[in-house]
Design a protein around this motif. Sequence first.
Motif, PDB file in Angstrom:
ATOM      1  N   TYR A 100       0.284  -1.180  -2.551  1.00 44.83           N
ATOM      2  CA  TYR A 100      -0.359  -2.311  -1.868  1.00 44.83           C
ATOM      3  C   TYR A 100      -0.748  -3.298  -2.967  1.00 44.83           C
ATOM      4  O   TYR A 100      -1.609  -3.000  -3.797  1.00 44.83           O
ATOM      5  CB  TYR A 100      -1.598  -1.814  -1.131  1.00 44.83           C
ATOM      6  CG  TYR A 100      -2.056  -2.672   0.029  1.00 44.83           C
ATOM      7  CD1 TYR A 100      -2.023  -4.054  -0.025  1.00 44.83           C
ATOM      8  CD2 TYR A 100      -2.551  -2.087   1.185  1.00 44.83           C
ATOM      9  CE1 TYR A 100      -2.448  -4.826   1.038  1.00 44.83           C
ATOM     10  CE2 TYR A 100      -2.978  -2.842   2.262  1.00 44.83           C
ATOM     11  CZ  TYR A 100      -2.925  -4.212   2.185  1.00 44.83           C
ATOM     12  OH  TYR A 100      -3.352  -4.969   3.242  1.00 44.83           O
ATOM     13  N   GLN A 101      -0.105  -4.477  -2.978  1.00 40.46           N
ATOM     14  CA  GLN A 101      -0.406  -5.423  -4.047  1.00 40.46           C
ATOM     15  C   GLN A 101      -0.241  -6.857  -3.564  1.00 40.46           C
ATOM     16  O   GLN A 101       0.404  -7.117  -2.550  1.00 40.46           O
ATOM     17  CB  GLN A 101       0.490  -5.171  -5.250  1.00 40.46           C
ATOM     18  CG  GLN A 101       1.972  -5.330  -4.996  1.00 40.46           C
ATOM     19  CD  GLN A 101       2.791  -5.107  -6.254  1.00 40.46           C
ATOM     20  OE1 GLN A 101       2.435  -4.316  -7.127  1.00 40.46           O
ATOM     21  NE2 GLN A 101       3.888  -5.808  -6.359  1.00 40.46           N
ATOM     22  N   TYR A 102      -0.869  -7.763  -4.322  1.00 42.54           N
ATOM     23  CA  TYR A 102      -0.880  -9.170  -3.956  1.00 42.54           C
ATOM     24  C   TYR A 102      -0.373 -10.036  -5.102  1.00 42.54           C
ATOM     25  O   TYR A 102      -0.530  -9.701  -6.280  1.00 42.54           O
ATOM     26  CB  TYR A 102      -2.304  -9.625  -3.621  1.00 42.54           C
ATOM     27  CG  TYR A 102      -2.890  -8.950  -2.419  1.00 42.54           C
ATOM     28  CD1 TYR A 102      -2.436  -9.236  -1.132  1.00 42.54           C
ATOM     29  CD2 TYR A 102      -3.929  -8.029  -2.554  1.00 42.54           C
ATOM     30  CE1 TYR A 102      -2.983  -8.621  -0.021  1.00 42.54           C
ATOM     31  CE2 TYR A 102      -4.481  -7.409  -1.444  1.00 42.54           C
ATOM     32  CZ  TYR A 102      -4.007  -7.716  -0.184  1.00 42.54           C
ATOM     33  OH  TYR A 102      -4.551  -7.111   0.919  1.00 42.54           O
ATOM     34  N   VAL A 149      12.211   5.404  -5.681  1.00 41.34           N
ATOM     35  CA  VAL A 149      12.015   4.100  -5.050  1.00 41.34           C
ATOM     36  C   VAL A 149      10.519   3.780  -4.940  1.00 41.34           C
ATOM     37  O   VAL A 149       9.711   4.627  -4.546  1.00 41.34           O
ATOM     38  CB  VAL A 149      12.660   4.078  -3.653  1.00 41.34           C
ATOM     39  CG1 VAL A 149      12.325   2.790  -2.912  1.00 41.34           C
ATOM     40  CG2 VAL A 149      14.170   4.255  -3.772  1.00 41.34           C
ATOM     41  N   ILE A 150      10.180   2.530  -5.276  1.00 39.77           N
ATOM     42  CA  ILE A 150       8.827   2.011  -5.075  1.00 39.77           C
ATOM     43  C   ILE A 150       8.930   0.804  -4.145  1.00 39.77           C
ATOM     44  O   ILE A 150       9.685  -0.134  -4.413  1.00 39.77           O
ATOM     45  CB  ILE A 150       8.169   1.598  -6.400  1.00 39.77           C
ATOM     46  CG1 ILE A 150       8.096   2.782  -7.363  1.00 39.77           C
ATOM     47  CG2 ILE A 150       6.780   1.018  -6.143  1.00 39.77           C
ATOM     48  CD1 ILE A 150       7.614   2.403  -8.749  1.00 39.77           C
ATOM     49  N   ILE A 151       8.184   0.853  -3.053  1.00 35.35           N
ATOM     50  CA  ILE A 151       8.148  -0.231  -2.071  1.00 35.35           C
ATOM     51  C   ILE A 151       6.825  -0.982  -2.232  1.00 35.35           C
ATOM     52  O   ILE A 151       5.749  -0.395  -2.099  1.00 35.35           O
ATOM     53  CB  ILE A 151       8.251   0.326  -0.630  1.00 35.35           C
ATOM     54  CG1 ILE A 151       9.561   1.081  -0.428  1.00 35.35           C
ATOM     55  CG2 ILE A 151       8.077  -0.796   0.385  1.00 35.35           C
ATOM     56  CD1 ILE A 151      10.809   0.239  -0.447  1.00 35.35           C
ATOM     57  N   ASP A 152       6.914  -2.274  -2.534  1.00 36.57           N
ATOM     58  CA  ASP A 152       5.712  -3.097  -2.652  1.00 36.57           C
ATOM     59  C   ASP A 152       5.436  -3.808  -1.333  1.00 36.57           C
ATOM     60  O   ASP A 152       6.363  -4.268  -0.659  1.00 36.57           O
ATOM     61  CB  ASP A 152       5.873  -4.119  -3.775  1.00 36.57           C
ATOM     62  CG  ASP A 152       5.906  -3.451  -5.146  1.00 36.57           C
ATOM     63  OD1 ASP A 152       5.168  -2.467  -5.342  1.00 36.57           O
ATOM     64  OD2 ASP A 152       6.666  -3.913  -6.016  1.00 36.57           O
ATOM     65  N   LYS A 153       4.154  -3.868  -0.972  1.00 34.64           N
ATOM     66  CA  LYS A 153       3.781  -4.438   0.315  1.00 34.64           C
ATOM     67  C   LYS A 153       2.457  -5.174   0.189  1.00 34.64           C
ATOM     68  O   LYS A 153       1.677  -4.907  -0.736  1.00 34.64           O
ATOM     69  CB  LYS A 153       3.672  -3.339   1.374  1.00 34.64           C
ATOM     70  CG  LYS A 153       2.597  -2.280   1.095  1.00 34.64           C
ATOM     71  CD  LYS A 153       2.759  -1.091   2.037  1.00 34.64           C
ATOM     72  CE  LYS A 153       1.685  -0.039   1.841  1.00 34.64           C
ATOM     73  NZ  LYS A 153       0.351  -0.469   2.299  1.00 34.64           N
TER      74      LYS A 153
END
Length: 201
Positions: free
Chosen positions: A62-64, A108-112
């Motif tokens: 979870y990132q902005y 895999v890394i999913i950024d959201k």
Amino acid sequence: MTLTRDASALLVIDMQNGFLDPKGSMAAIGMPTDQLQPSIEGTQRLIEAARAAGVPVIFTRYQYMAGYADGGILPNELVPAMRDADALLAGSWDADVADAVAPLDGEVIIDKARPSSFYGTQLEPVLTGLGVRNLVLCGVTTNICVETTARDAGQRDYRVHVVADACAEFEQARHDHALNTIGFTFGWVNTVDEVVQAWRP
């Protein structure tokens, strides 16, 4: 629903320094991050079991963006506090996955930027490419990002298993409520021991 290694993946949700570390941004804005610590050991065991069984491990962060251009509008006091603390900024230590559960090269890394791991991300194409129809979920927080992801996965007809003792929430009541909701409609609630046993090579 029977747990299986076939067509399965482990989704490790938001196990980041900002949520888990006492020096992270959530602690800085007064959230009781010690309540999230119980998720670490269970998540470690699930990751180890998945890797040994050849089950793909997928991580979310979870990132902005800087300046919170993608931050959205949430109806509570957390947003300005998070902005003031530079919480979960992309590329920061705060947004990184914690070392205790760190991805291996090639995982895999999913950024959201929203609670759901599906919203605005490449998660679904990745799952399709891997042939995944069974998702095992762990991470933080149970009532927000884990539950929202479980709901979205269930509505996409994935068979969803949420691992109760590898998730955590800032308040026990919200943890319990989320698991009750998931188990009632959107998936199945399991334990770490059940998943490890099912995935044993």
